[in-house]
Design a protein around this motif. Structure first.
Motif, PDB file in Angstrom:
ATOM      1  N   THR A 117      -1.638   1.389   9.711  1.00  0.00           N
ATOM      2  CA  THR A 117      -1.123   1.809  11.014  1.00  0.00           C
ATOM      3  C   THR A 117       0.271   2.383  10.877  1.00  0.00           C
ATOM      4  N   LEU A 118       1.113   1.742  10.078  1.00  0.00           N
ATOM      5  CA  LEU A 118       2.484   2.206   9.882  1.00  0.00           C
ATOM      6  C   LEU A 118       2.512   3.577   9.230  1.00  0.00           C
TER       7      LEU A 118
ATOM      8  N   GLU B 276       8.053  -3.709  10.661  1.00  0.00           N
ATOM      9  CA  GLU B 276       7.808  -4.686   9.595  1.00  0.00           C
ATOM     10  C   GLU B 276       6.534  -5.495   9.826  1.00  0.00           C
ATOM     11  N   GLU B 277       6.084  -5.581  11.081  1.00  0.00           N
ATOM     12  CA  GLU B 277       4.893  -6.365  11.380  1.00  0.00           C
ATOM     13  C   GLU B 277       3.612  -5.534  11.438  1.00  0.00           C
TER      14      GLU B 277
ATOM     15  N   VAL C 259     -14.770   3.826   4.431  1.00  0.00           N
ATOM     16  CA  VAL C 259     -14.558   2.444   3.985  1.00  0.00           C
ATOM     17  C   VAL C 259     -13.086   2.103   4.160  1.00  0.00           C
ATOM     18  N   SER C 260     -12.792   0.967   4.749  1.00  0.00           N
ATOM     19  CA  SER C 260     -11.398   0.558   4.941  1.00  0.00           C
ATOM     20  C   SER C 260     -10.719   0.358   3.593  1.00  0.00           C
ATOM     21  N   ALA C 261      -9.423   0.623   3.563  1.00  0.00           N
ATOM     22  CA  ALA C 261      -8.659   0.475   2.328  1.00  0.00           C
ATOM     23  C   ALA C 261      -8.644  -0.983   1.878  1.00  0.00           C
TER      24      ALA C 261
ATOM     25  N   ARG D 194      -9.694   5.994  11.451  1.00  0.00           N
ATOM     26  CA  ARG D 194      -9.339   4.765  12.184  1.00  0.00           C
ATOM     27  C   ARG D 194      -8.058   4.910  12.998  1.00  0.00           C
ATOM     28  N   TRP D 195      -7.571   6.111  13.172  1.00  0.00           N
ATOM     29  CA  TRP D 195      -6.339   6.361  13.914  1.00  0.00           C
ATOM     30  C   TRP D 195      -6.668   7.047  15.237  1.00  0.00           C
TER      31      TRP D 195
END
Length: 217
Positions: free
Chosen positions: A167-168, A161-162, A127-129, A29-30
């Protein structure tokens, strides 16, 4: 087949073209933008575009420059963006689908290398986390703040932080100046939580006075 249509490992191909490139990390997903200019990899993209649109990103681990040794775990991505420049280069974006182990490298006539991928150890990538498998944002931010300070770097903390936690984690894994072996450890971490914990360990290595000093072997 779109990136979201890979639901089980049997949906994935039994043969995969691979692109050995140290330091370029792809995760499920990256997105990974690539500038393709070598003839053999232009050929690889042409073949991928006419087929599954999948390419396996694998870190080169030394050896002969023209034919480097391959790390045993990589990540396959689907070409989700493609354009051609006036000078014949391809600008593509791969979106990560799933990691794979290399069961064997194939003897092929193509100028690029191909492998038999073993998808099963990384079936969970499709599968997404879930919330229960996510790492602690607070622990990650604490390690990151110390790392940024000691290395005199700048960070957009509001964006940090958002950002969604996956993604982070992926952005930090890809953007921090880790060694090839350290980046490979991030690729091979079995879950997102394990990847984040490995990332935290790597961030702490550069900070004096912690228990994670040293270099990963």
């Amino acid at each position: 087949m779109s990136a979201g249509d890979y639901r089980k490992t049997s949906d994935l191909p039994g043969t995969l073209a691979v692109f050995p490139l140290p330091g370029a990390l792809l995760f499920p997903r990256w997105p990974l933008p690539l500038n393709i200019f070598e003839p053999r990899y232009l050929n690889m993209v042409d073949d991928a575009m006419s087929g599954t649109r999948l390419i396996g990103m694998v870190q080169a681990m030394g050896g002969d420059k023209a034919r480097p040794d391959l790390a045993m775990v990589g990540c396959a991505g689907r070409i989700t963006s493609y354009s051609e420049t006036d000078d014949g280069r391809y600008l593509i974006t791969l979106t990560g689908i799933a990691r794979f182990g290399i069961a064997q490298e194939l003897h092929v006539m193509t100028p690029y290398r191909q492998v038999t991928p073993d998808w099963e150890p990384f079936a969970g990538d499709l599968v997404s986390a879930t919330d229960v498998s996510l790492p602690s944002r607070e622990k990650l931010l604490g390690a990151l703040r110390a790392y940024v300070e000691i290395n005199q770097m700048h960070a957009d903390w509001s964006a940090v932080e958002e950002a969604p936690i996956e993604t982070l984690v992926n952005a930090l894994c890809s953007g921090c100046p880790f060694t090839t072996m350290e980046k490979q450890a991030l690729i091979e971490a079995p879950t997102l939580k394990a990847r984040a914990e490995t990332l935290i360990t790597l961030l702490k290595m550069d900070v004096p006075g912690n228990d994670a000093g040293g270099t990963m072997q």
